[in-house]
Design a protein around this motif. Sequence first.
Motif, short mmCIF file in Angstrom:
data_model
loop_
_atom_site.label_atom_id
_atom_site.label_comp_id
_atom_site.label_asym_id
_atom_site.label_seq_id
_atom_site.Cartn_x
_atom_site.Cartn_y
_atom_site.Cartn_z
N SER A 180 35.32 41.38 44.07
CA SER A 180 35.72 42.76 44.30
C SER A 180 36.63 43.26 43.20
CB SER A 180 36.43 42.88 45.66
OG SER A 180 35.55 42.55 46.71
N SER A 181 37.53 42.40 42.74
CA SER A 181 38.46 42.81 41.68
C SER A 181 37.75 42.95 40.34
CB SER A 181 39.59 41.79 41.55
OG SER A 181 39.13 40.58 40.98
N LYS A 182 36.63 42.25 40.16
CA LYS A 182 35.90 42.30 38.89
C LYS A 182 34.78 43.35 38.90
CE LYS A 182 36.58 39.59 36.05
NZ LYS A 182 37.54 39.62 34.91
N GLY A 183 34.56 44.01 40.05
CA GLY A 183 33.48 45.00 40.13
C GLY A 183 32.11 44.36 40.17
N ASP A 184 32.03 43.12 40.63
CA ASP A 184 30.77 42.38 40.69
C ASP A 184 30.07 42.68 42.01
OD1 ASP A 184 28.71 40.58 40.74
OD2 ASP A 184 29.96 38.79 40.47
N LYS A 185 29.21 43.71 42.02
CA LYS A 185 28.57 44.14 43.26
C LYS A 185 27.63 43.08 43.82
CE LYS A 185 26.05 48.03 45.30
NZ LYS A 185 25.42 49.36 45.03
N ALA B 82 39.62 46.27 44.91
CA ALA B 82 38.64 47.19 44.34
C ALA B 82 39.27 48.56 44.09
CB ALA B 82 37.44 47.31 45.27
N SER B 83 40.12 49.01 45.00
CA SER B 83 40.80 50.30 44.85
C SER B 83 41.77 50.27 43.69
CB SER B 83 41.53 50.67 46.14
OG SER B 83 40.65 50.74 47.23
N CYS B 84 42.46 49.17 43.55
CA CYS B 84 43.44 49.01 42.47
C CYS B 84 42.76 48.99 41.12
CB CYS B 84 44.22 47.72 42.70
SG CYS B 84 45.42 47.32 41.44
N GLU B 85 41.61 48.32 41.03
CA GLU B 85 40.92 48.15 39.75
C GLU B 85 39.97 49.29 39.42
OE1 GLU B 85 41.71 46.01 37.67
OE2 GLU B 85 42.79 44.46 38.78
N THR C 94 34.65 51.77 42.05
CA THR C 94 34.19 52.74 43.04
C THR C 94 33.03 52.22 43.88
OG1 THR C 94 34.84 54.50 41.51
CG2 THR C 94 33.46 55.13 43.37
N GLU C 95 32.03 51.62 43.23
CA GLU C 95 30.86 51.12 43.96
C GLU C 95 31.25 50.09 45.01
OE1 GLU C 95 26.53 50.96 42.12
OE2 GLU C 95 27.98 49.89 40.87
N ILE C 96 32.20 49.23 44.65
CA ILE C 96 32.64 48.17 45.57
C ILE C 96 33.39 48.79 46.74
CG2 ILE C 96 33.93 46.03 45.77
CD1 ILE C 96 31.55 45.90 43.86
N VAL C 97 34.20 49.80 46.46
CA VAL C 97 34.93 50.48 47.54
C VAL C 97 33.96 51.06 48.56
CG1 VAL C 97 36.38 52.49 48.07
CG2 VAL C 97 36.99 51.00 46.15
N VAL C 98 32.94 51.76 48.08
CA VAL C 98 31.94 52.36 48.97
C VAL C 98 31.23 51.28 49.78
CG1 VAL C 98 29.78 53.65 49.05
CG2 VAL C 98 31.61 54.38 47.49
#
Length: 413
Positions: free
Chosen positions: A32-37, A64-67, A70-74
């Motif tokens: 999540s922190s790396k944006g790895d969907k 995910a919000s901190c980094e 967006t896609e991960i947040v959704v």
Amino acid sequence: MEDHRRPSSPTKQYTPSQRNDSDGPYRLLFCSSKGDKAGVMEELMKGVNTNLADYDKRTALHLASCEGCTEIVVLLLERGADVNSMDRWGRTPLSDARSFGHQEICKILEAHGGIDPMGLDFQSPCCLIDSNEVDMTEGTLIGEGAYGEVYLVKWRGTEVAAKTIRSSIASNKIVKDNFLKELALWQKLRHPNIVQFLGVLNHPDRLIFLTEYLRNGSLYDILQKKGRLDPLTAVAYALDIARGMNYLHEHKPHAIIHRDLTPRNVLQSEAGRLKVTDFGLSKIAQGKDVGYKMTGGTGSYRYMAPEVYRRESYGKSVDVFSFALIVHEMFQGGPSNRGEDPEKLADKRAYEDLRPHLPSIVYPEPVKKLLRDCWHKNPDRRPTFAEIIGQLEIIQENLQRKAITACCKCAIL
């Protein structure tokens, strides 16, 4: 200060080479922190709880919000992530998104009912001091800690301490922003047993903040020079520390956990009073320059609570554990097992329930009981600092009464 590296043995059954923060259930947080969907989807398909949190109660949605992912947040919100989960310091995912300027994510979180309990108070700017007011080239180096050097400088005709933050920390924008937010909180704190924060130098190249200067040095220095303290002095010092820590723990709306309470972080004023300093810095200095990390390296190993070393969820009682070890040193004149490697010592305390010896010839019975309670293996069984103050005041009163009685007997003889 001692080394703040990651412990090499957070569990007994794995060797360091077998452990990786991107493995196991915590891989959801890492991805999540790396944006790895794809990685996040894979973990969710395995049945990993969307609201899984680390020992600081930070969830995948926080990261995910901190980094700005967006896609991960959704995705996480669609899978039932708690939009208002709070971390150890009372921050929600919206607090994090707002802190780092991720406006699109803020809108998404707000649309799902997200709130920011930190509000405007969290965003309050830190007191900035013009760099021309302090000539750092004329400063005298008086110390070096885990975060950088400390200099004695003049500010508006007064000697103050200038603490410089290492470039490896200050150059990271996220870490620097977090430092400034933490320091913005410091400037509101006022207590006789807390070192007074004065402001941040508006310096283009370095992060430097000013605090009051306490010329008598640290409790570590005192113990190095004097060795064992007499019981009345040790209890008086313990009360100073406990009162400062109780003020931090009772801070509203959110408690301030020191996380690195050691003799080096307790300073003495010219009046002989002890003051606590450098509270809250260790949680920021860990940084995020190599992605999300699970780490027990919060604070100095010799004073680290077992639950922190074991990477478990923890609360205010970690400071109570550290406090007990400091009080033990004041009665003994230094740390127990001083020749043993601090990391190995922390490991034994975490997994073998090792605690320092308490000989009756050195420690009065009420002090022994208090220390045993404070370093209890169950964090929930440790007293609060408010309770500790009450017990220490009784101990102090009894010691003073005995001292007066002894003086009277000597006068008669």
